[in-house]
Design an enzyme around this catalytic site. Sequence first.
Site, PDB file in Angstrom:
ATOM      1  N   HIS A   1      -4.429  29.453 -38.480  1.00  0.00           N
ATOM      2  CA  HIS A   1      -4.122  28.497 -37.422  1.00  0.00           C
ATOM      3  C   HIS A   1      -3.125  27.452 -37.914  1.00  0.00           C
ATOM      4  O   HIS A   1      -2.147  27.125 -37.220  1.00  0.00           O
ATOM      5  CB  HIS A   1      -5.410  27.819 -36.959  1.00  0.00           C
TER       6      HIS A   1
ATOM      7  N   ARG B   1     -28.139  25.388 -20.492  1.00  0.00           N
ATOM      8  CA  ARG B   1     -27.231  24.391 -19.920  1.00  0.00           C
ATOM      9  C   ARG B   1     -26.920  23.228 -20.864  1.00  0.00           C
ATOM     10  O   ARG B   1     -26.486  22.169 -20.427  1.00  0.00           O
ATOM     11  CB  ARG B   1     -27.756  23.867 -18.580  1.00  0.00           C
TER      12      ARG B   1
ATOM     13  N   ASN C   1      -2.147  18.394 -29.242  1.00  0.00           N
ATOM     14  CA  ASN C   1      -1.654  19.769 -29.201  1.00  0.00           C
ATOM     15  C   ASN C   1      -0.203  19.874 -29.681  1.00  0.00           C
ATOM     16  O   ASN C   1       0.438  20.913 -29.466  1.00  0.00           O
ATOM     17  CB  ASN C   1      -1.763  20.326 -27.773  1.00  0.00           C
TER      18      ASN C   1
ATOM     19  N   LYS D   1     -14.522  19.549 -28.378  1.00  0.00           N
ATOM     20  CA  LYS D   1     -13.914  20.714 -27.738  1.00  0.00           C
ATOM     21  C   LYS D   1     -14.481  21.970 -28.393  1.00  0.00           C
ATOM     22  O   LYS D   1     -14.351  22.163 -29.604  1.00  0.00           O
ATOM     23  CB  LYS D   1     -12.394  20.678 -27.871  1.00  0.00           C
TER      24      LYS D   1
ATOM     25  N   GLU E   1      -9.210  15.392 -22.120  1.00  0.00           N
ATOM     26  CA  GLU E   1      -7.830  15.862 -22.144  1.00  0.00           C
ATOM     27  C   GLU E   1      -7.152  15.821 -20.777  1.00  0.00           C
ATOM     28  O   GLU E   1      -6.500  16.771 -20.352  1.00  0.00           O
ATOM     29  CB  GLU E   1      -7.748  17.282 -22.732  1.00  0.00           C
TER      30      GLU E   1
ATOM     31  N   HIS F   1      -0.067  28.545 -30.847  1.00  0.00           N
ATOM     32  CA  HIS F   1      -1.051  29.429 -30.227  1.00  0.00           C
ATOM     33  C   HIS F   1      -0.410  30.738 -29.772  1.00  0.00           C
ATOM     34  O   HIS F   1      -1.034  31.800 -29.841  1.00  0.00           O
ATOM     35  CB  HIS F   1      -1.711  28.734 -29.035  1.00  0.00           C
TER      36      HIS F   1
ATOM     37  N   LYS G   1      -7.548  11.068 -34.772  1.00  0.00           N
ATOM     38  CA  LYS G   1      -8.208  11.933 -33.789  1.00  0.00           C
ATOM     39  C   LYS G   1      -9.249  11.145 -32.998  1.00  0.00           C
ATOM     40  O   LYS G   1      -9.319  11.248 -31.757  1.00  0.00           O
ATOM     41  CB  LYS G   1      -8.875  13.111 -34.530  1.00  0.00           C
TER      42      LYS G   1
ATOM     43  N   GLU H   1      -2.779  20.177 -39.938  1.00  0.00           N
ATOM     44  CA  GLU H   1      -3.325  19.249 -38.943  1.00  0.00           C
ATOM     45  C   GLU H   1      -3.299  17.805 -39.453  1.00  0.00           C
ATOM     46  O   GLU H   1      -3.174  16.866 -38.666  1.00  0.00           O
ATOM     47  CB  GLU H   1      -4.746  19.662 -38.563  1.00  0.00           C
TER      48      GLU H   1
ATOM     49  N   HIS I   1       1.129  23.144 -30.976  1.00  0.00           N
ATOM     50  CA  HIS I   1       0.193  24.204 -30.607  1.00  0.00           C
ATOM     51  C   HIS I   1       0.719  25.131 -29.518  1.00  0.00           C
ATOM     52  O   HIS I   1       0.208  26.238 -29.352  1.00  0.00           O
ATOM     53  CB  HIS I   1      -1.139  23.593 -30.170  1.00  0.00           C
TER      54      HIS I   1
ATOM     55  N   ARG J   1      -5.005  12.845 -24.865  1.00  0.00           N
ATOM     56  CA  ARG J   1      -5.603  13.800 -25.807  1.00  0.00           C
ATOM     57  C   ARG J   1      -4.741  15.058 -25.953  1.00  0.00           C
ATOM     58  O   ARG J   1      -4.783  15.723 -26.994  1.00  0.00           O
ATOM     59  CB  ARG J   1      -7.026  14.173 -25.372  1.00  0.00           C
TER      60      ARG J   1
END
Length: 363
Positions: free
Chosen positions: A264, A121, A244, A142, A236, A251, A226, A184, A247, A240
């Site tokens: 990427h 956990r 993206n 993330k 997010e 993506h 960032k 990025e 993206h 935040r």
Amino acid sequence: MERVHITTKSKRYPLYLGMNCIEQLDDILREMQPAPSSILIISDEAVAAFHLQHVLQIISNERLVHSYVVPSGEKEKSFENYYAIQTYALEIGLDRNSVILALGGGMVGDLSGFVAATFMRGIRFIQIPTTLLAHDSAVGGKVAVNHPLGKNMIGAFHQPEAVIYNTAFLDTLPEAEWRSGFAEVMKHALIRDEAFYTWLRKEIPTLSELRGDKLLYALKVAIGVKAAIVAEDETETGVRAYLNFGHTLGHAVESTMGYGVITHGDAVAIGMRFAILISEYIYKKELHAAELSQWFFQYGYPRLPAELDTERLIKKMKQDKKAYSGSIRMVLLKDIGEVEMVTVPDETVRLVLEEFRKREGLS
């Protein structure tokens, strides 16, 4: 060596940035409370060949250290590798006081962080990024694995104890990885810092210029963008999502082509150019999309692959994490340094994608 503090609602932790800051690792481990009962270094084959022994030699209590090496490539950020590492962690007796070290690029950082987030956990981990691209993914907590139906769709928010960004590790990167990571950096400038955008246009005409003091400056500013956004919105639920930018289509390109077929950064560069074009359409404003595309092309970023048809891309874009009730939501550029999240009708996406394909010479 620079030391930057990353502050989120759940945790505050240091980021070390410099040529030889990896030498801080043993001190960081010694100062952790409770003391690490054991350490698992997770890396990939390419990075391990260059850097694993160096990192092992820095850690003074080697009897507590284990390592697990996965194959290289984005496709290895998979549930299968996640499960295999969890099995290994149980076999070697990791416990709640153990620490995971993520030694690698974004794939390794995301995979390792998700292992750490879910083993018993949640246990501690440290990000040790080895690519330019990971200046983005290593900060902010993330962590995730990919699914055939979508990138980073299975994951968590789990902040590291520290980030050690040893820029000497970047010396082993091939040109394609420099280009992937620089996308990025460009993104951070476009979404939040017009002065940084101007500096990049002037000081980094080619990727070979991104070395030495210029590299350190670019990383510090990009990481600062960032960090500021993550401090404002850790999970997010708001701004935040601006990170993206590019993206949504990026993506979709990655997922449709198959993870690892295109980097990427190359995919996000395509996505940013498309987002700028659709921003012009939505805002009825000249954002100099053609000129900005040429800025991307001067670094060697690719055009949209010809085999990716419009309808297939739209279907993938509707599976994006930002999508809501089947609607495509994109981060759009209002001006250099200013973005917002907008729900874009399918017909608008279709229309602008067709225009984008024409500009790419595909139809």
